[in-house]
Design an enzyme around this catalytic site. Structure first.
Site, PDB file in Angstrom:
ATOM      1  CG  HIS A 157      34.996   6.854  -8.329  1.00 36.08           C
ATOM      2  ND1 HIS A 157      35.182   6.973  -9.688  1.00 36.08           N
ATOM      3  CD2 HIS A 157      33.875   6.106  -8.175  1.00 36.08           C
ATOM      4  CE1 HIS A 157      34.220   6.332 -10.326  1.00 36.08           C
ATOM      5  NE2 HIS A 157      33.408   5.796  -9.432  1.00 36.08           N
ATOM      6  CD  GLN A 204      24.578   2.678  -7.378  1.00 37.61           C
ATOM      7  OE1 GLN A 204      24.532   1.880  -8.291  1.00 37.61           O
ATOM      8  NE2 GLN A 204      25.653   3.400  -7.129  1.00 37.61           N
TER       9      GLN A 204
HETATM   10  O1  PAF Z   1      27.849   2.884  -8.808  1.00 34.91           O
HETATM   11  C1  PAF Z   1      28.558   1.918  -9.157  1.00 34.91           C
HETATM   12  O2  PAF Z   1      29.688   2.078  -9.624  1.00 34.91           O
HETATM   13  C2  PAF Z   1      27.996   0.521  -9.030  1.00 34.91           C
HETATM   14  O3  PAF Z   1      26.643   0.481  -9.294  1.00 34.91           O
HETATM   15  C3  PAF Z   1      28.306  -0.142  -7.674  1.00 34.91           C
HETATM   16  C4  PAF Z   1      27.624   0.587  -6.524  1.00 34.91           C
HETATM   17  C5  PAF Z   1      29.810  -0.155  -7.442  1.00 34.91           C
HETATM   18  C6  PAF Z   1      27.814  -1.582  -7.676  1.00 34.91           C
HETATM   19  O4  PAF Z   1      28.424  -2.340  -8.668  1.00 34.91           O
END
Ligand code: PAF
Length: 286
Positions: free
Chosen positions: A39, A155
């Protein structure tokens, strides 16, 4: 100085409005907290593109199935805030559930094609939950750029698709997966692993890497490449492959048989190890 923590959409919009009227570009990293260096890399990367970076922390109930880990998902806000200070994020958006899903909420964002593929086969409704919350977060933050880790490759591609389909003026950036020294992809869910599981978990990346080596050496048959992955994971009896698919990295279309010249394949896998589900992927040609 501590990072401003914003709780409401209204305040978030006001702050971004002030920044933008001052000609600042805004980058955004949506997260569910339990932050790790993957992150932080996203924040650092966005800082190179934008003057301001917002991180959201919201454990989104809509993307968890009834038997999934919503209640045990790690919530580590004080640690997260400390980590964000080290990378100099400019604001942290921490809405509560009723801010995101007010009484009477009933509109869902759904992808007609990709929601049921790969992880979607095993997590019905998951991607509707992800797209819906990311859409709402985008409405609140109105970023110029948003960054996502490619560890969640499906995603990432689905969010890119949503942004294109809804003409959102946001550039979606995908960042390479950050790994431990032994190859295990960083994930907030790695905290669930016992020390024995933690030792075995790198077999997943080892299998992906073996498949990639075979691809580079000329192996183009999907069944053979998949077998190579299976062989690595079979070294641990408790690890069960939920799926191992090779898809076109452009559009996530499934590939089967001999992979044609010009296609850039990605192997995407989910492995269930006792009660922990781990996902990973590797772009074979990169
Ligand atoms: O990848 C994540 O942590 C989640 O799927 C996100 C993109 C923050 C959506 O809640």
């Amino acid at each position: 100085m501590s990072i401003p923590t914003i709780l409401t959409i209204k305040e978030m919009r006001q702050l971004v409005w002030r920044w933008k009227s001052d000609d600042k570009r805004v980058g955004f990293v949506p997260t569910m907290g339990a932050l790790h260096s993957g992150h932080l890399k996203l924040v650092e990367h966005l800082s190179e593109h934008c003057e301001k970076v917002v991180v959201s922390i919201f454990v989104n109930p809509l993307q968890f199935g009834p038997n999934e880990d919503f209640s045990r998902y790690p919530r580590t806000l004080p640690d997260d805030l400390r980590l964000l200070e080290t990378v100099k994020a400019d604001a942290v958006f921490c809405p509560n559930s009723s801010e995101i899903y007010p009484k009477g909420f009933q509109t869902i964002v759904s992808n007609k094609e990709l929601s049921g593929r790969l992880c979607g086969q095993f997590r019905p409704g998951h991607f509707d939950g992800v797209l819906t919350v990311v859409n709402k977060l985008f409405q609140a933050v109105s970023p110029n750029f948003a960054a996502f880790g490619k560890k969640d490759f499906q995603q990432f591609k689905m969010i890119q698709r949503m942004v294109t389909d809804f003409c959102m003026p946001i550039e979606v950036l995908g960042m390479e997966t950050i790994r431990e020294q032994d190859g295990l992809a960083l994930s907030s869910r790695n905290r669930y692993l016992s020390s024995e599981q933690r030792e075995q978990a790198p077999l997943i990346f080892a299998g992906l890497n073996d498949a990639k080596k075979a691809w580079k050496a000329g192996e183009k048959t999907t069944a053979k490449l998949t077998e190579i992955f299976q062989l690595s994971v079979s070294k641990c009896n408790e690890m069960k492959i939920q799926y191992c698919d090779i898809v076109d990295s452009e559009n996530l279309n499934p590939l089967d048989g001999i992979i044609e010249e010009g296609i850039a394949p990605v192997m995407i896998v989910a492995v269930v190890y006792n009660d922990v589900r781990l996902i990973d992927n590797l772009e074979l040609g990169v």
